[in-house]
Motif scaffolding. Structure first.
Motif, short mmCIF file in Angstrom:
data_model
loop_
_atom_site.label_atom_id
_atom_site.label_comp_id
_atom_site.label_asym_id
_atom_site.label_seq_id
_atom_site.Cartn_x
_atom_site.Cartn_y
_atom_site.Cartn_z
N ILE A 1 0.76 -1.26 0.09
CA ILE A 1 -0.03 0.03 0.03
C ILE A 1 0.76 1.25 0.08
O ILE A 1 0.60 2.21 -0.62
N MET A 2 1.89 1.18 0.89
CA MET A 2 2.90 2.61 0.82
C MET A 2 3.50 2.60 -0.46
O MET A 2 3.63 3.61 -1.00
N ARG A 3 4.08 1.43 -0.73
CA ARG A 3 5.09 1.11 -1.99
C ARG A 3 4.16 1.80 -3.38
O ARG A 3 4.70 2.79 -4.11
N ASP A 4 3.06 1.46 -3.44
CA ASP A 4 2.23 1.64 -4.63
C ASP A 4 1.55 3.03 -4.49
O ASP A 4 0.97 3.64 -5.52
N ASN A 5 1.37 3.79 -3.42
CA ASN A 5 0.86 5.00 -3.31
C ASN A 5 1.85 6.07 -2.90
O ASN A 5 1.67 7.25 -2.29
N ALA A 6 3.09 5.81 -2.86
CA ALA A 6 4.20 6.61 -2.15
C ALA A 6 4.29 7.95 -3.08
O ALA A 6 4.27 9.04 -2.38
N ALA A 7 4.34 8.10 -4.61
CA ALA A 7 4.53 8.97 -5.21
C ALA A 7 3.14 9.98 -4.96
O ALA A 7 3.60 11.20 -4.88
N SER A 8 2.07 9.65 -4.71
CA SER A 8 1.02 10.59 -4.50
C SER A 8 1.01 10.90 -3.21
O SER A 8 0.42 12.20 -2.97
N ILE A 9 1.57 10.40 -2.20
CA ILE A 9 1.88 10.74 -0.77
C ILE A 9 2.77 11.93 -0.87
O ILE A 9 2.64 12.98 -0.07
N PHE A 10 3.90 11.65 -1.42
CA PHE A 10 4.93 12.61 -1.47
C PHE A 10 4.38 13.81 -2.27
O PHE A 10 4.67 15.22 -1.76
N ALA A 11 3.68 13.80 -3.30
CA ALA A 11 3.01 15.10 -4.04
C ALA A 11 2.20 15.56 -3.07
O ALA A 11 1.93 16.89 -3.29
N ALA A 12 1.50 15.10 -2.11
CA ALA A 12 0.57 15.89 -1.23
C ALA A 12 1.15 16.65 -0.23
O ALA A 12 0.53 17.48 0.33
#
Length: 467
Positions: A200-211
């Motif tokens: 979950i973290m791996r596949d959503n990391a880019a969107s979390i970073f962009a937030a």
């Protein structure tokens, strides 16, 4: 810290995943910043964490652990705190003391709220939103400490139940911290008890970073039984680097109740890729994972097999740790030999009740200095046999090009360490002179330096001399 996952699920899941390349705009900050996969300190130098977890919230009286952890060659300590939702709350005064101990021992301070551990599966766990409430409530202790502190929002903030909620909750937590003025680098732990076997973290990391409007978020994976092969370890860490995102191994050990992690590969891969790691943990483990203590009963002279491996083994602390340049000015290799990986937090809180944190005596307000002069405020956090002192220097009615502060120490007291100033001695009459970066002060401007000592803490307002 712990994971109750089925290995077969982890083995299947490791083959999945989509990589999204993250774009990271440059931004100014007073402390640690992210640049691609690298973490930079406030001097703009690359910083690779080599540290140890310390269960401060359950053992608040073990303040000597900071110096003992530094003596291993570590450059970072990850400090367990409680928001009060699950264990005894660490208030702003105690957190200030922790930060001062980190600074006194030239350690980078990663502060984490442990109450969130296993949310959704552990009924007593706090939410990430409650962790953010806590950080906001102690902001007075954190403001201005961006050079020394990284905020790890919450430890292992989801278990294995409804772990997909991690993404929205983490995004909201970061957004709230930034909206409330936090300028620190932020670290986020993975769900699935920190091990992210569902990715979950791996596949959503880019969107979390962009937030993160500051693009200053670091991802932390905890490696225990899920990570028992070289293929799993290299694949997971490699995907973050391919996506140009910063990753650290925030916890790991040489054994665990959910399986046998491959600590040798974890450490070798982290070293080869320039990735930080933090071993679990210094001492005080309970709940059947006592083997993860690096030292017995907080005694640095009693290394456990895990401690010996982590501190003195291949790719370990002494072989690979470099002090942050915010303390040394440069990234200088340590003179001591290699060390090895860390451990996992207790699945149940230790039975030993926490002691009362040192109190902070009130500061003496500075007098109004004449033009060209300077004044001081001395603040002390003291415990039996030692103390940390912070001195605030304030310029008078005109700018200063340099300053010095004279302090007469009580008989039997000795300075063991200092930062942001140069000390002329260690006992008796000691003079602290400005460092190269903080000698120039505008009229009314301020700076701080500090020192740690043994014996009785000094008191009063030290004399300040301009020039």
């Amino acid at each position: 810290m712990r994971s109750l996952v089925l290995k077969v699920l982890a083995a299947v899941a490791v083959l999945a995943g989509v990589t999204v390349l993250a774009v990271q705009p440059a931004h100014a900050a007073a402390g640690f910043t992210v640049s691609g996969t690298r973490i930079l300190d406030a001097n703009g130098n690359a910083f690779v964490m080599r540290g140890i977890n310390h269960a401060h919230t359950w053992y608040t009286g073990q303040t000597s652990s900071f110096a003992n952890i530094k003596a291993t060659g570590a450059n970072t300590v990850r400090v367990v705190l409680s928001s009060g939702n699950r264990w005894t709350r660490n208030d702003a005064a105690d957190v200030t003391n922790v930060i001062n101990l980190c600074k006194a021992n030239r350690l980078v301070c990663v502060l984490e709220v442990h109450d969130t551990t296993g949310y959704g599966e552990e009924g007593a766990a706090a939410t990430l939103a409650q962790a953010v409430d806590y950080w906001i409530s102690i902001k007075s202790a954190l403001a201005g400490q961006e050079r020394y502190v990284i905020l790890n929002i919450g430890n292992e903030p989801y278990g294995n139940t409804n772990a997909a909620g991690w993404t929205a909750d983490t995004r909201n937590a970061i957004t709230r911290l930034r909206a409330n003025g936090f300028e620190h680098a932020i670290m986020v732990d993975a769900p699935n008890w920190g091990q992210d076997w569902q990715f979950i973290m791996r596949d959503n990391a880019a969107s979390i970073f962009a937030a993160d409007p500051q693009r200053n978020t670091i991802f932390s994976i905890h490696m225990y039984g899920v990570f028992d092969t070289a293929a799993e370890i290299n694949d997971y860490l490699g995907r973050f680097q391919t996506a140009n995102l910063p990753i650290v191994v925030g916890e790991f050990g040489n054994d665990h109740s959910d399986g046998n992690p491959d600590e040798d590969t974890i450490m070798a891969t982290a070293q080869a890729r320039g990735i930080g790691y933090l071993g679990w943990s210094w001492s005080g483990n309970g709940g059947g994972v006592e083997y993860l203590d690096m030292v017995t009963n907080f005694n640095p002279a009693q290394l456990s097999p895990w401690g010996q491996r982590f501190i003195n083994g291949a790719n370990g602390i002494k072989a690979t740790s470099r002090e942050a340049s915010i303390y040394s000015g440069t990234s200088t290799p340590p003179s001591t030999p290699p060390s090895t990986p860390p451990s996992t937090p207790p699945s149940t809180p230790p039975s030993t009740p926490p002691s009362t944190p040192p109190s902070t005596p009130p500061s003496t307000p500075p007098s109004n200095p004449p033009a060209g002069a300077c004044s001081t405020v001395l603040s002390v956090n003291a415990w039996t046999g030692g103390f940390v002192a912070t001195v605030k220097v304030t310029a008078g009615g005109s700018a200063l090009t340099g300053w010095s502060v004279a302090i007469t120490l009580p008989s039997g007291t000795a300075v063991t360490n200092s930062w942001n100033a140069q000390a002329s001695g260690t006992s008796g009459a000691v003079r602290f002179s400005n460092a190269s970066h903080n000698g120039r002060l505008n009229a009314g401007g301020t700076t701080e330096f500090g020192f740690q000592g043994t014996g009785t803490a000094p008191s009063g307002s030290p004399a300040c001399t301009a020039g």
